[in-house]
Write an enzyme that holds these catalytic residues in place. Sequence first.
Site, short mmCIF file in Angstrom:
data_model
loop_
_atom_site.label_atom_id
_atom_site.label_comp_id
_atom_site.label_asym_id
_atom_site.label_seq_id
_atom_site.Cartn_x
_atom_site.Cartn_y
_atom_site.Cartn_z
N GLY A 99 5.36 -12.46 -19.79
CA GLY A 99 5.40 -12.60 -18.34
C GLY A 99 6.34 -11.58 -17.72
O GLY A 99 7.04 -11.86 -16.75
N GLY B 92 5.35 -8.95 -16.23
CA GLY B 92 4.72 -8.33 -15.06
C GLY B 92 3.95 -7.07 -15.38
O GLY B 92 4.09 -6.06 -14.69
N ASP C 141 7.48 -8.82 -8.33
CA ASP C 141 7.27 -8.07 -9.57
C ASP C 141 6.99 -6.59 -9.27
O ASP C 141 7.44 -5.70 -9.97
CB ASP C 141 6.15 -8.69 -10.41
O1 PMV Z 1 4.86 -15.74 -13.67
P1 PMV Z 1 5.55 -14.57 -13.05
O2 PMV Z 1 6.64 -14.06 -13.95
O3 PMV Z 1 4.65 -13.50 -12.61
O4 PMV Z 1 6.34 -15.08 -11.75
C1 PMV Z 1 5.73 -15.80 -10.70
C2 PMV Z 1 6.74 -16.11 -9.65
C3 PMV Z 1 6.18 -16.92 -8.49
O5 PMV Z 1 7.26 -17.08 -7.55
C4 PMV Z 1 5.76 -18.29 -8.97
C5 PMV Z 1 5.02 -16.22 -7.82
C6 PMV Z 1 5.39 -14.99 -7.01
O6 PMV Z 1 4.49 -14.15 -6.84
O7 PMV Z 1 6.49 -14.85 -6.53
#
Ligand code: PMV
Length: 485
Positions: free
Chosen positions: A88, A90, A135
Site C-alpha cells: 500500500g 501508492g 499519495d
Molecule cells: O490505502 P491507501 O494507503 O492508499 O490510503 C488511503 C487513505 C484514505 O484516506 C482512506 C483515502 C484517501 O485517498 O485519502
Amino acid sequence: MTISAPGKLMLFGEHAVVYGYPCITTAVDSRLTATIEPTGDGKVTIDAPGVKDTRFVDGAITLATGEWHIHHNGFRLSTRSPFSGCYGFGSSSAVTVATLKALASVFHADIDERKLFDAAYNIVLSIQGIGSGFDVASAVFGKTLYFVAGGKVIEPLAAGEIPLVVGYTKVKSNTVEIVNMVAEKRKKYPEKVDRIFQGIAKIVDQAKEKMLSGDWERAGRLMDFDQEYLRDLGVSSEKLEALIAAAKRAGAWGAKLSGAGCGDCMIALASPDKRKAVEEAIAHAGGEVVCVKANAQGVRIDPPARLDSAKRAGEAGTTDDQDELFVVVDRNDNILGYKTRRECHHDPSVIHRTVGVLMYDAKGRLLLQKRSMTKDMEPGLWGISAAGHVTRGQSDEEAAHRELKEELGIDVPLTFVKKFITVNDQESERAALYQGVSDGPFRPEASEVSDIKFFEPRQLRLLAASKSLKMTKAAEQTFHEVGIL
Ligand code: PMV
C-alpha cells in the site's frame, strides 16, 4: 532518462481526509522508476512488468501528449518498482507521477510541481473515482506533508527524523472498496461518522505540533487515539490489531494502521533503543517488517545508473545489482524484513540469509571457485564451490540450486549440512550450507567466477596454513564449521 518517485505512508488522518479534513503523510525511500528512451520509430512501447493496471501510465501519456502538447517520434517507457501493488505504498500514484515527469523532462515541457500534482491527481481520480490525492502529493513533493484533500493545502512539515517502524500484514487491501464502504457507512450513520472524522482532525492538528517539536512520545500516544477512531470506523482488522498490540507490548510509543486499513501496513513510533524489539515483535506476530525511512525526496531525475554507482565507494564497476532485496533475520533465523544488497553489505548489525554449496567429485575432492574481479565483496579470492544470497520470496534450497546453476552451470541433488552465522567488519550472514557430488562438466559464469579447481581436503589444509591460497573469510569460516580446517 530515469525519473524516480517515492512511495508513501499515511501517518495521521486517513479517511477523514477524503471529507475535507487534514492529514499528515510522509514519503518513503522505496522508489518507483520510469525510464524513457526516444526510439524514432513513431511508436509508444510500454514495459511495465510490476504494474497491474496500465490505465495510470496510459492516462499519463494521453495527458502529456494532449494537454501538454508533447511531440515525440516514438519512445519506450519502462517502469520498475520495488513495491508494486505490495504494502500500500501508492504504486498507482507513483507510476502516474513518474511517467508524467519523465515525459515532461525528456520532451522539454515546462511543468512545475503544482501543475504536475494537479495533472496526476486528475488522472488518478478519473480512474479510481475517489481519493484525497495525498499519495500523489507525497510522490510529487516528497518529505512529510500536512495535506488537505485535492491539494487545498500542501504544507511541508519540518519534522526531523521520524522514528518509524513499519509492519506489513501480508494482506493486500483494496483502497477504493474500503473508501466506498466508509462512504456507505457515513450515509447510514452521518452523525456518528462525522464525529469520528472531527476527532481524527483534532488528532492531526495536535500531531503536527508534536512532530514539529520532536515530541515522538506524545505523537505515539496520538497514533493510539487515531487507531481507536479507525477501529470504530470499522477499518481495522485482526491482523492489524495483532501487529499493533505486539509493537506496543514491545515498547512502541504508539501504533496504528496506515492507509485505507483492513490490511496493508501498520506503523509504530519507537525510541532507537526499542526499535529492534518492536521489529522482532511485529515479525513474531506474523508481520513483515518493511525497512524504509520516512521523509524521502519527491519525484526527481535520477543520475545514470553507472555514474550513480561509480560514485559510491566500493561499488564502482560491480556487476551485482545493489538494489536486490535480501532477507533480514534475527539470530534464530526468523525473518525480520528485507533490505537491499547495498544496505546489508555495509552494516554488520543486519544479519541476512546466504546459502553455500560444497561440491565434491567422486574421489572426495572439494571444488573451489575464484571470485571474479567484478564482485562487490572480496573480488579475486577463492571461495567455496558456490554461494550466494537468498532473495525475497526464495527458500534456502531454491537459492542453493539457483547459485549452482548460475555459477557452475550444473544442477545435482543437494543435502543440507548445517546453518551458522558469520560476522566480519562489513556484514553478518546467516549461512545455510548444502553439499552434493558432481564430476562436471562445469560451465562457470564468467561475470561471477574467474576460475574453478578441485582440492584434496589435506592439500587445502596445507595451503590454508601456509596462506598461499587467498580465501574469502566466509570460506575459511565454512571450512572450520565442517572440520576441513
Ligand atoms: O490505502 P491507501 O494507503 O492508499 O490510503 C488511503 C487513505 C484514505 O484516506 C482512506 C483515502 C484517501 O485517498 O485519502
